[in-house]
Design a protein around this motif. Structure first.
Motif, PDB file in Angstrom:
ATOM      1  N   GLN A 199       0.828  -1.211   0.000  1.00  0.00           N
ATOM      2  CA  GLN A 199       0.000   0.000   0.000  1.00  0.00           C
ATOM      3  C   GLN A 199       0.861   1.259   0.000  1.00  0.00           C
ATOM      4  O   GLN A 199       0.571   2.220  -0.722  1.00  0.00           O
ATOM      5  CB  GLN A 199      -0.915  -0.014   1.228  1.00  0.00           C
ATOM      6  CG  GLN A 199      -1.926   1.126   1.248  1.00  0.00           C
ATOM      7  CD  GLN A 199      -2.868   1.014   2.427  1.00  0.00           C
ATOM      8  OE1 GLN A 199      -2.567   0.386   3.432  1.00  0.00           O
ATOM      9  NE2 GLN A 199      -4.033   1.625   2.306  1.00  0.00           N
ATOM     10  N   LYS A 200       1.926   1.260   0.794  1.00  0.00           N
ATOM     11  CA  LYS A 200       2.820   2.416   0.838  1.00  0.00           C
ATOM     12  C   LYS A 200       3.537   2.600  -0.500  1.00  0.00           C
ATOM     13  O   LYS A 200       3.698   3.728  -0.980  1.00  0.00           O
ATOM     14  CB  LYS A 200       3.839   2.240   1.957  1.00  0.00           C
ATOM     15  CG  LYS A 200       3.251   2.394   3.359  1.00  0.00           C
ATOM     16  CD  LYS A 200       4.329   2.227   4.427  1.00  0.00           C
ATOM     17  CE  LYS A 200       3.744   2.435   5.818  1.00  0.00           C
ATOM     18  NZ  LYS A 200       4.774   2.242   6.879  1.00  0.00           N
ATOM     19  N   ALA A 201       3.983   1.486  -1.096  1.00  0.00           N
ATOM     20  CA  ALA A 201       4.689   1.568  -2.379  1.00  0.00           C
ATOM     21  C   ALA A 201       3.761   2.099  -3.468  1.00  0.00           C
ATOM     22  O   ALA A 201       4.165   2.929  -4.298  1.00  0.00           O
ATOM     23  CB  ALA A 201       5.225   0.188  -2.762  1.00  0.00           C
ATOM     24  N   ILE A 202       2.521   1.642  -3.476  1.00  0.00           N
ATOM     25  CA  ILE A 202       1.564   2.113  -4.468  1.00  0.00           C
ATOM     26  C   ILE A 202       1.222   3.583  -4.233  1.00  0.00           C
ATOM     27  O   ILE A 202       1.067   4.361  -5.184  1.00  0.00           O
ATOM     28  CB  ILE A 202       0.295   1.239  -4.442  1.00  0.00           C
ATOM     29  CG1 ILE A 202       0.605  -0.117  -5.074  1.00  0.00           C
ATOM     30  CG2 ILE A 202      -0.865   1.917  -5.169  1.00  0.00           C
ATOM     31  CD1 ILE A 202      -0.509  -1.115  -5.020  1.00  0.00           C
ATOM     32  N   SER A 203       1.131   3.982  -2.985  1.00  0.00           N
ATOM     33  CA  SER A 203       0.856   5.385  -2.664  1.00  0.00           C
ATOM     34  C   SER A 203       1.953   6.290  -3.216  1.00  0.00           C
ATOM     35  O   SER A 203       1.670   7.369  -3.767  1.00  0.00           O
ATOM     36  CB  SER A 203       0.735   5.557  -1.158  1.00  0.00           C
ATOM     37  OG  SER A 203       0.478   6.903  -0.825  1.00  0.00           O
ATOM     38  N   ARG A 204       3.207   5.849  -3.105  1.00  0.00           N
ATOM     39  CA  ARG A 204       4.324   6.649  -3.651  1.00  0.00           C
ATOM     40  C   ARG A 204       4.235   6.737  -5.170  1.00  0.00           C
ATOM     41  O   ARG A 204       4.471   7.804  -5.761  1.00  0.00           O
ATOM     42  CB  ARG A 204       5.657   6.038  -3.215  1.00  0.00           C
ATOM     43  CG  ARG A 204       5.994   6.272  -1.745  1.00  0.00           C
ATOM     44  CD  ARG A 204       7.450   5.945  -1.453  1.00  0.00           C
ATOM     45  NE  ARG A 204       7.720   4.527  -1.612  1.00  0.00           N
ATOM     46  CZ  ARG A 204       7.624   3.635  -0.641  1.00  0.00           C
ATOM     47  NH1 ARG A 204       7.235   4.018   0.574  1.00  0.00           N
ATOM     48  NH2 ARG A 204       7.910   2.363  -0.852  1.00  0.00           N
ATOM     49  N   LEU A 205       3.896   5.616  -5.809  1.00  0.00           N
ATOM     50  CA  LEU A 205       3.751   5.623  -7.266  1.00  0.00           C
ATOM     51  C   LEU A 205       2.632   6.562  -7.701  1.00  0.00           C
ATOM     52  O   LEU A 205       2.777   7.315  -8.668  1.00  0.00           O
ATOM     53  CB  LEU A 205       3.466   4.207  -7.777  1.00  0.00           C
ATOM     54  CG  LEU A 205       4.632   3.229  -7.868  1.00  0.00           C
ATOM     55  CD1 LEU A 205       4.136   1.848  -8.291  1.00  0.00           C
ATOM     56  CD2 LEU A 205       5.687   3.718  -8.859  1.00  0.00           C
ATOM     57  N   LYS A 206       1.529   6.515  -7.000  1.00  0.00           N
ATOM     58  CA  LYS A 206       0.394   7.380  -7.331  1.00  0.00           C
ATOM     59  C   LYS A 206       0.786   8.850  -7.244  1.00  0.00           C
ATOM     60  O   LYS A 206       0.436   9.652  -8.115  1.00  0.00           O
ATOM     61  CB  LYS A 206      -0.777   7.096  -6.387  1.00  0.00           C
ATOM     62  CG  LYS A 206      -1.463   5.765  -6.608  1.00  0.00           C
ATOM     63  CD  LYS A 206      -2.528   5.480  -5.552  1.00  0.00           C
ATOM     64  CE  LYS A 206      -3.667   6.465  -5.623  1.00  0.00           C
ATOM     65  NZ  LYS A 206      -4.757   6.112  -4.673  1.00  0.00           N
ATOM     66  N   ASN A 207       1.511   9.204  -6.208  1.00  0.00           N
ATOM     67  CA  ASN A 207       1.900  10.601  -6.016  1.00  0.00           C
ATOM     68  C   ASN A 207       2.943  11.049  -7.027  1.00  0.00           C
ATOM     69  O   ASN A 207       2.879  12.170  -7.553  1.00  0.00           O
ATOM     70  CB  ASN A 207       2.440  10.797  -4.592  1.00  0.00           C
ATOM     71  CG  ASN A 207       1.361  10.629  -3.544  1.00  0.00           C
ATOM     72  OD1 ASN A 207       0.184  10.860  -3.809  1.00  0.00           O
ATOM     73  ND2 ASN A 207       1.749  10.222  -2.340  1.00  0.00           N
ATOM     74  N   GLU A 208       3.926  10.177  -7.322  1.00  0.00           N
ATOM     75  CA  GLU A 208       5.018  10.553  -8.217  1.00  0.00           C
ATOM     76  C   GLU A 208       4.562  10.625  -9.676  1.00  0.00           C
ATOM     77  O   GLU A 208       5.049  11.460 -10.450  1.00  0.00           O
ATOM     78  CB  GLU A 208       6.168   9.562  -8.086  1.00  0.00           C
ATOM     79  CG  GLU A 208       6.898   9.640  -6.742  1.00  0.00           C
ATOM     80  CD  GLU A 208       7.989   8.591  -6.617  1.00  0.00           C
ATOM     81  OE1 GLU A 208       8.411   8.041  -7.657  1.00  0.00           O
ATOM     82  OE2 GLU A 208       8.408   8.312  -5.476  1.00  0.00           O
ATOM     83  N   LEU A 209       3.633   9.722 -10.065  1.00  0.00           N
ATOM     84  CA  LEU A 209       3.253   9.629 -11.474  1.00  0.00           C
ATOM     85  C   LEU A 209       1.801  10.013 -11.733  1.00  0.00           C
ATOM     86  O   LEU A 209       1.319   9.878 -12.855  1.00  0.00           O
ATOM     87  CB  LEU A 209       3.502   8.194 -11.983  1.00  0.00           C
ATOM     88  CG  LEU A 209       4.940   7.691 -11.893  1.00  0.00           C
ATOM     89  CD1 LEU A 209       5.036   6.270 -12.420  1.00  0.00           C
ATOM     90  CD2 LEU A 209       5.883   8.595 -12.674  1.00  0.00           C
ATOM     91  N   ASN A 210       1.112  10.496 -10.705  1.00  0.00           N
ATOM     92  CA  ASN A 210      -0.281  10.909 -10.853  1.00  0.00           C
ATOM     93  C   ASN A 210      -1.134   9.779 -11.432  1.00  0.00           C
ATOM     94  O   ASN A 210      -1.901   9.954 -12.381  1.00  0.00           O
ATOM     95  CB  ASN A 210      -0.387  12.146 -11.760  1.00  0.00           C
ATOM     96  CG  ASN A 210      -1.779  12.751 -11.745  1.00  0.00           C
ATOM     97  OD1 ASN A 210      -2.499  12.664 -10.749  1.00  0.00           O
ATOM     98  ND2 ASN A 210      -2.171  13.355 -12.863  1.00  0.00           N
ATOM     99  N   LEU A 211      -0.989   8.576 -10.843  1.00  0.00           N
ATOM    100  CA  LEU A 211      -1.681   7.397 -11.351  1.00  0.00           C
ATOM    101  C   LEU A 211      -3.064   7.258 -10.715  1.00  0.00           C
ATOM    102  O   LEU A 211      -3.278   7.620  -9.560  1.00  0.00           O
ATOM    103  CB  LEU A 211      -0.873   6.131 -11.046  1.00  0.00           C
ATOM    104  CG  LEU A 211       0.546   6.058 -11.602  1.00  0.00           C
ATOM    105  CD1 LEU A 211       1.188   4.741 -11.198  1.00  0.00           C
ATOM    106  CD2 LEU A 211       0.540   6.209 -13.114  1.00  0.00           C
TER     107      LEU A 211
END
Length: 227
Positions: A199-211
């Protein structure tokens, strides 16, 4: 081989799944000097394990193997990476095997005995397919699925190892559910982890790449493409 063929082969990572020792060694020795990486499995179970660990560009596999045949192996792998490329080879050139191989997801079907020039030619052919196809997944972010490259505002970007594994698992299954078990197998190689880590890893991806990643309650995650 000419320089152009050698240059293309040097960019390809392959997995060979073959139970026949002589055929396995012949293909391995023929590809290892010219391919970027070559990993070898003796049956379908080992093939799935090595796929999860190394994520090869192309998988070459015999149909008939002990423990798990190529059809079952392909089914397991395509569950994780729906666009995985396969080259199927077999001593039994039947319409049934040909049709079943294609239905299961085989990209090319070759009859044994196969010479190395044919195999190298098949690998080169697959590298040309859809190599420039871009898919937009969010505002400013596009991906090249064939080359596994990520572009943000037109510039290629790079992620950490685990971020990259997680991102591509979601991207392989764009607009489809990625279960927690798939994340454990492909991203963390079944090492002890927790849903909170993913969940934390996906949260970082969402924030960095606007996913646009949806959390499906008790199911997993889904990366939704930009409209």
């Amino acid at each position: 081989m000419n320089d152009e063929v050698l240059s293309l082969l040097s960019t390809i990572s392959v997995l060979i799944a073959e139970d026949d020792e002589i055929a396995r060694e012949t293909i391995t020795e023929g590809l290892r000097p010219c391919c970027k990486a070559v990993n070898v499995a003796r049956d379908g179970y080992e093939g799935v394990e090595l796929f999860n660990k190394f994520n090869p560009d192309i998988i070459l596999t015999d149909i008939h193997m002990p423990l798990m045949n190529s059809f079952d192996m392909m089914k397991e792998i395509l569950r994780v990476k729906s666009r995985q490329k396969f080259i199927i080879f077999t001593s039994y050139d039947t319409d049934h095997n040909l049709i079943k191989s294609i239905k299961q997801g085989a990209t090319l079907f070759l009859k044994k005995p196969i010479d190395m020039q044919t195999i190298r030619g098949a690998l080169v052919t697959l590298t040309f397919k859809n190599e420039d196809e871009l898919v937009k997944i969010s505002d400013g972010v596009s991906i090249n699925l064939a080359k596994e490259k990520i572009y943000k505002d037109g510039q290629e970007i790079y992620l950490t190892f685990l971020q990259n594994r997680l991102f591509w698992l979601l991207a392989y299954n764009l607009n489809s559910l990625v279960g927690y078990e798939m994340i454990d197998e492909f991203v963390y190689s079944n090492e002890p982890t927790s849903k909170n880590s993913a969940q934390k890893a996906i949260s970082r991806l969402k924030n960095e790449l606007n996913l646009n990643v949806k959390n499906i309650f008790d199911g997993g995650y889904m990366l939704c493409a930009s409209k």
